[in-house]
Design a protein around this motif. Structure first.
Motif, PDB file in Angstrom:
ATOM      1  N   ALA A  67     -13.129  -2.765  -1.613  1.00 41.47           N
ATOM      2  CA  ALA A  67     -14.132  -3.561  -2.316  1.00 41.47           C
ATOM      3  C   ALA A  67     -14.499  -4.766  -1.461  1.00 41.47           C
ATOM      4  O   ALA A  67     -13.747  -5.157  -0.567  1.00 41.47           O
ATOM      5  N   SER A  68     -15.673  -5.353  -1.767  1.00 41.34           N
ATOM      6  CA  SER A  68     -16.095  -6.550  -1.042  1.00 41.34           C
ATOM      7  C   SER A  68     -16.088  -7.796  -1.918  1.00 41.34           C
ATOM      8  O   SER A  68     -16.252  -8.904  -1.417  1.00 41.34           O
ATOM      9  N   ASP A  69     -15.917  -7.648  -3.228  1.00 44.53           N
ATOM     10  CA  ASP A  69     -15.866  -8.797  -4.117  1.00 44.53           C
ATOM     11  C   ASP A  69     -14.874  -8.515  -5.244  1.00 44.53           C
ATOM     12  O   ASP A  69     -15.247  -7.924  -6.261  1.00 44.53           O
ATOM     13  N   PRO A  70     -13.602  -8.902  -5.050  1.00 44.70           N
ATOM     14  CA  PRO A  70     -13.058  -9.598  -3.885  1.00 44.70           C
ATOM     15  C   PRO A  70     -12.898  -8.646  -2.704  1.00 44.70           C
ATOM     16  O   PRO A  70     -12.855  -7.426  -2.892  1.00 44.70           O
ATOM     17  N   PRO A  71     -12.790  -9.195  -1.472  1.00 37.16           N
ATOM     18  CA  PRO A  71     -12.615  -8.328  -0.306  1.00 37.16           C
ATOM     19  C   PRO A  71     -11.221  -7.707  -0.292  1.00 37.16           C
ATOM     20  O   PRO A  71     -10.224  -8.411  -0.102  1.00 37.16           O
ATOM     21  N   ILE A  72     -11.179  -6.407  -0.513  1.00 33.27           N
ATOM     22  CA  ILE A  72      -9.892  -5.701  -0.587  1.00 33.27           C
ATOM     23  C   ILE A  72      -9.915  -4.511   0.356  1.00 33.27           C
ATOM     24  O   ILE A  72     -10.900  -3.762   0.412  1.00 33.27           O
ATOM     25  N   ILE A  73      -8.848  -4.358   1.109  1.00 34.66           N
ATOM     26  CA  ILE A  73      -8.676  -3.208   1.992  1.00 34.66           C
ATOM     27  C   ILE A  73      -7.440  -2.432   1.555  1.00 34.66           C
ATOM     28  O   ILE A  73      -6.585  -2.963   0.842  1.00 34.66           O
ATOM     29  N   SER A  74      -7.374  -1.176   1.959  1.00 38.08           N
ATOM     30  CA  SER A  74      -6.236  -0.341   1.576  1.00 38.08           C
ATOM     31  C   SER A  74      -5.497   0.142   2.820  1.00 38.08           C
ATOM     32  O   SER A  74      -6.115   0.437   3.844  1.00 38.08           O
ATOM     33  N   VAL A  75      -4.188   0.209   2.700  1.00 40.05           N
ATOM     34  CA  VAL A  75      -3.339   0.810   3.726  1.00 40.05           C
ATOM     35  C   VAL A  75      -2.349   1.712   3.007  1.00 40.05           C
ATOM     36  O   VAL A  75      -1.600   1.250   2.133  1.00 40.05           O
ATOM     37  N   ALA A  76      -2.363   2.992   3.334  1.00 41.46           N
ATOM     38  CA  ALA A  76      -1.419   3.929   2.740  1.00 41.46           C
ATOM     39  C   ALA A  76      -0.271   4.161   3.711  1.00 41.46           C
ATOM     40  O   ALA A  76      -0.491   4.499   4.874  1.00 41.46           O
ATOM     41  N   VAL A  77       0.946   3.951   3.220  1.00 41.64           N
ATOM     42  CA  VAL A  77       2.141   4.070   4.053  1.00 41.64           C
ATOM     43  C   VAL A  77       2.964   5.248   3.552  1.00 41.64           C
ATOM     44  O   VAL A  77       3.494   5.216   2.438  1.00 41.64           O
ATOM     45  N   GLN A  78       3.039   6.284   4.356  1.00 33.64           N
ATOM     46  CA  GLN A  78       3.790   7.463   3.961  1.00 33.64           C
ATOM     47  C   GLN A  78       5.291   7.184   3.966  1.00 33.64           C
ATOM     48  O   GLN A  78       5.789   6.425   4.798  1.00 33.64           O
ATOM     49  N   ARG A  79       6.005   7.790   3.047  1.00 30.56           N
ATOM     50  CA  ARG A  79       7.466   7.665   3.015  1.00 30.56           C
ATOM     51  C   ARG A  79       8.105   8.853   3.733  1.00 30.56           C
ATOM     52  O   ARG A  79       7.474   9.901   3.881  1.00 30.56           O
ATOM     53  N   LYS A  80       9.336   8.670   4.160  1.00 34.34           N
ATOM     54  CA  LYS A  80      10.093   9.761   4.764  1.00 34.34           C
ATOM     55  C   LYS A  80      11.283  10.063   3.881  1.00 34.34           C
ATOM     56  O   LYS A  80      12.179   9.231   3.720  1.00 34.34           O
ATOM     57  N   GLU A  81      11.243  11.246   3.272  1.00 40.99           N
ATOM     58  CA  GLU A  81      12.288  11.674   2.343  1.00 40.99           C
ATOM     59  C   GLU A  81      12.497  10.638   1.242  1.00 40.99           C
ATOM     60  O   GLU A  81      13.627  10.351   0.842  1.00 40.99           O
ATOM     61  N   GLY A  82      11.384  10.068   0.775  1.00 41.30           N
ATOM     62  CA  GLY A  82      11.440   9.130  -0.333  1.00 41.30           C
ATOM     63  C   GLY A  82      11.733   7.693   0.047  1.00 41.30           C
ATOM     64  O   GLY A  82      11.604   6.796  -0.788  1.00 41.30           O
ATOM     65  N   ALA A  83      12.108   7.447   1.293  1.00 39.30           N
ATOM     66  CA  ALA A  83      12.488   6.101   1.721  1.00 39.30           C
ATOM     67  C   ALA A  83      11.268   5.308   2.163  1.00 39.30           C
ATOM     68  O   ALA A  83      10.419   5.820   2.899  1.00 39.30           O
ATOM     69  N   GLU A  84      11.171   4.059   1.739  1.00 38.64           N
ATOM     70  CA  GLU A  84      10.069   3.202   2.125  1.00 38.64           C
ATOM     71  C   GLU A  84      10.131   2.879   3.618  1.00 38.64           C
ATOM     72  O   GLU A  84      11.215   2.688   4.180  1.00 38.64           O
ATOM     73  N   LYS A  85       8.974   2.778   4.239  1.00 37.68           N
ATOM     74  CA  LYS A  85       8.914   2.280   5.601  1.00 37.68           C
ATOM     75  C   LYS A  85       8.983   0.758   5.584  1.00 37.68           C
ATOM     76  O   LYS A  85       8.727   0.116   4.574  1.00 37.68           O
TER      77      LYS A  85
END
Length: 203
Positions: free
Chosen positions: A51-69
């Protein structure tokens, strides 16, 4: 046309079809800091504008075997990050940050990057980036499959823009000076290349 049901494929097979088809993909080089104060730098091509109002960007972070990066874990902890655009001048160093390191190691040591303080967040930025966004965590959505977490979708609100003088002109970004690069499949990247213009319909 070849028909393929994604439910019949493994995660790796789906991944190959997606990254081979959805091209080119912009690359976010994200800095974050762990609860122990370790600077993490990591590139992500599952990245875009929301979105631009508010300015929002997305980052998708894949997990490995359920564990957070580290990146997802750090941003959830500090609620802050700095997102840099990868370009022709910093792509080799950005690639070095994709190495799998222990939690107590910083990717900075593998690169020629230099850090600098941010204006609105506690996370440092990278001096060699022509564009960077200081961000606060707006929302996070944990993506699950059959009750098992497989990815963290981070929505980041931009709180401060930084543009190199050469790439900014009166509210516009000069693409030929930015020289952003994108990810393809495998080890391949792409430059901007030829561009063309098509006017949008008015009605």
């Amino acid at each position: 046309m070849i028909r393929i049901n994604p439910d019949d494929l493994t995660q790796k097979e789906n991944y190959k079809l997606l990254i081979g088809s959805i091209i080119p993909r912009p690359i976010a080089l994200v800095t974050s800091v762990s609860s122990d104060g370790v600077l993490n730098i990591a590139p992500f091509s599952f990245f875009n504008i929301v979105a631009s109002d508010p300015p929002i960007i997305s980052v998708a972070v894949q997990r490995k075997e359920g564990a957070e990066k580290d990146t997802a874990q750090n941003i959830k902890y500090s609620k802050e990050a700095v997102v840099h655009i990868v370009d022709e001048d910093n792509v080799k160093d950005a690639n070095q940050t994709a190495a799998l390191l222990d939690h107590d190691q910083s990717e900075l040591d593998r690169t020629n990057f230099h850090t600098l303080s941010s204006d609105t967040v506690a996370i440092p930025g990278l001096e060699e980036s022509k564009v960077r966004f200081e961000c606060e965590l707006f929302d996070v959505h944990v993506i699950e499959r059959e009750g098992r977490p497989v990815a963290d979708l981070l929505l980041l609100e931009v709180k401060q823009y930084h543009f190199n003088d050469k790439v900014y002109d009166n509210g516009y970004v000069i693409k030929d000076e930015l020289k952003a690069v994108s990810r393809l499949a495998g080890n391949d990247y792409a430059k901007i290349g030829d561009t063309f213009t098509i006017e949008r319909p008015q009605k």
